[in-house]
Design a protein around this motif. Structure first.
Motif, PDB file in Angstrom:
ATOM      1  N   HIS A 142     -16.967  27.699 -11.619  1.00  0.00           N
ATOM      2  CA  HIS A 142     -16.687  27.614 -13.059  1.00  0.00           C
ATOM      3  C   HIS A 142     -16.390  29.108 -13.642  1.00  0.00           C
ATOM      4  O   HIS A 142     -16.633  29.988 -12.707  1.00  0.00           O
ATOM      5  N   SER A 187      -9.203  21.632 -20.696  1.00  0.00           N
ATOM      6  CA  SER A 187     -10.441  20.793 -20.008  1.00  0.00           C
ATOM      7  C   SER A 187     -10.426  20.862 -18.590  1.00  0.00           C
ATOM      8  O   SER A 187     -11.562  20.715 -18.143  1.00  0.00           O
ATOM      9  N   HIS A 199     -13.751  25.095 -16.675  1.00  0.00           N
ATOM     10  CA  HIS A 199     -15.265  24.541 -16.778  1.00  0.00           C
ATOM     11  C   HIS A 199     -16.076  25.884 -17.231  1.00  0.00           C
ATOM     12  O   HIS A 199     -15.844  26.999 -16.276  1.00  0.00           O
ATOM     13  N   GLU A 215     -19.273  25.759 -17.445  1.00  0.00           N
ATOM     14  CA  GLU A 215     -20.644  25.597 -16.978  1.00  0.00           C
ATOM     15  C   GLU A 215     -20.581  25.212 -15.553  1.00  0.00           C
ATOM     16  O   GLU A 215     -19.491  24.437 -14.968  1.00  0.00           O
ATOM     17  N   ILE A 275     -20.266  23.187 -12.004  1.00  0.00           N
ATOM     18  CA  ILE A 275     -19.741  21.628 -11.635  1.00  0.00           C
ATOM     19  C   ILE A 275     -20.168  21.515 -10.237  1.00  0.00           C
ATOM     20  O   ILE A 275     -20.383  22.635  -9.485  1.00  0.00           O
ATOM     21  N   HIS A 311     -15.187  17.837  -7.421  1.00  0.00           N
ATOM     22  CA  HIS A 311     -15.526  17.206  -8.961  1.00  0.00           C
ATOM     23  C   HIS A 311     -14.512  16.188  -8.961  1.00  0.00           C
ATOM     24  O   HIS A 311     -13.002  16.380  -8.933  1.00  0.00           O
ATOM     25  N   TYR A 334     -12.044  13.981 -11.177  1.00  0.00           N
ATOM     26  CA  TYR A 334     -11.272  13.840 -12.425  1.00  0.00           C
ATOM     27  C   TYR A 334     -10.854  12.332 -12.549  1.00  0.00           C
ATOM     28  O   TYR A 334      -9.685  12.022 -12.081  1.00  0.00           O
ATOM     29  N   PRO A 389     -21.205  12.635 -17.514  1.00  0.00           N
ATOM     30  CA  PRO A 389     -19.882  13.518 -17.246  1.00  0.00           C
ATOM     31  C   PRO A 389     -20.566  14.995 -16.888  1.00  0.00           C
ATOM     32  O   PRO A 389     -21.502  15.483 -17.648  1.00  0.00           O
ATOM     33  N   ASP A 390     -20.293  15.732 -16.042  1.00  0.00           N
ATOM     34  CA  ASP A 390     -20.610  17.161 -15.750  1.00  0.00           C
ATOM     35  C   ASP A 390     -21.944  17.215 -15.048  1.00  0.00           C
ATOM     36  O   ASP A 390     -22.277  18.524 -14.857  1.00  0.00           O
ATOM     37  N   GLN A 391     -22.705  16.401 -15.169  1.00  0.00           N
ATOM     38  CA  GLN A 391     -23.739  16.448 -14.623  1.00  0.00           C
ATOM     39  C   GLN A 391     -23.565  16.668 -12.919  1.00  0.00           C
ATOM     40  O   GLN A 391     -23.000  15.836 -12.136  1.00  0.00           O
ATOM     41  N   SER A 398     -19.655  16.250  -8.879  1.00  0.00           N
ATOM     42  CA  SER A 398     -19.769  15.717 -10.493  1.00  0.00           C
ATOM     43  C   SER A 398     -18.502  15.188 -10.767  1.00  0.00           C
ATOM     44  O   SER A 398     -17.498  15.153  -9.910  1.00  0.00           O
ATOM     45  N   GLU A 430     -15.773  13.676 -14.402  1.00  0.00           N
ATOM     46  CA  GLU A 430     -15.667  13.575 -15.683  1.00  0.00           C
ATOM     47  C   GLU A 430     -14.426  12.549 -15.940  1.00  0.00           C
ATOM     48  O   GLU A 430     -13.810  12.229 -15.157  1.00  0.00           O
TER      49      GLU A 430
END
Length: 229
Positions: free
Chosen positions: A39, A67, A70, A72, A74, A78, A80, A108-110, A118, A120
């Motif tokens: 990130h 978008s 990121h 934060e 992830i 990931h 998408y 999302p994003d957890q 993760s 989204e």
């Protein structure tokens, strides 16, 4: 101590030479930074700005606008998942529910407990004819089913066989029989279809000048006759 490695910073410094304007290198530079760190940290964005000799505020503005960047942490992998109209009509919401259950997250994003996954929901990824679809690890995955999601997760954990990439058409099942839809695709984003009647040919110039407008009746240019004396 820098946030980015010397190797990545050297790659970023070489990017402006590939574009007509230095600012055009911001997105690929941020992509390199995110690829290394997972990130974008404030320190990483500052180093990208310095390497490109750009204002840090501009670099941060690009990072916060798109978008796919990121700010934060992830998961290492990931998902998408497209939930736009075509994918939604073909079961994308059910795919999202299965992804959440399979990786053990609720939002999302957890990030999953093992730090691996993760997800989204995203807007259209430009492959509506293969809905439902998603992007994972720089690959497009088409005609999604819960079984394909499980196979991709097992593959990411090193527990399964990598699903083959799309190479045109639909791949046949081993030993013949019913054909199986492709699971993934590698390569650049597909080009958007051209609109009917909207070709790229330049508009032809008229062969002759536009005609003069007709004169109104009784509006000639003859001199007025002098009055009789």
């Amino acid at each position: 101590m820098t946030a980015l490695s010397v190797h990545i910073l050297d790659e970023i410094r070489e990017l402006p030479g590939k574009y007509p304007q230095p600012r055009s290198a911001v997105m690929p530079a941020l992509d390199l930074a995110q690829e290394e760190l997972g990130h974008l940290t404030p320190e990483a964005m500052t180093e990208v700005a310095a390497a490109l000799e750009l204002d840090p505020g501009y670099v941060e503005g690009v990072a916060t606008f798109y978008s796919l960047f990121h700010l934060e942490p992830i998961g290492k992998h990931h998902f998408y998942v497209c939930t736009n109209l075509s994918c939604a009509l073909r079961g994308a919401n059910e795919i999202v529910d299965h992804v959440k259950e399979a990786i053990g997250v609720k939002e999302p994003d957890q990030v999953s407990a093992d730090g691996m996954f993760s997800y989204e929901e995203v807007e259209c990824l430009g492959a509506c004819e293969y809905a439902p679809m998603m992007r994972l690890d720089h690959r497009y995955h088409y005609d999604l089913t819960p079984a394909k999601i499980d196979a991709l997760i097992a593959e990411a954990k090193g527990e399964g066989i990598r699903l083959p990439a799309r190479r045109g058409g639909r791949r046949a099942a081993p030993g013949g029989g019913k054909q199986v839809p492709p699971a993934a695709v590698e390569g650049p984003l597909p080009s958007p279809p051209q609109q009917v009647g909207k070709g790229n040919r330049p508009i032809a110039a008229p062969e002759s000048p536009l005609p003069n407008p007709p004169r109104q009746a009784g509006r000639g240019r003859r001199k007025k006759k002098a009055p009789d004396v």
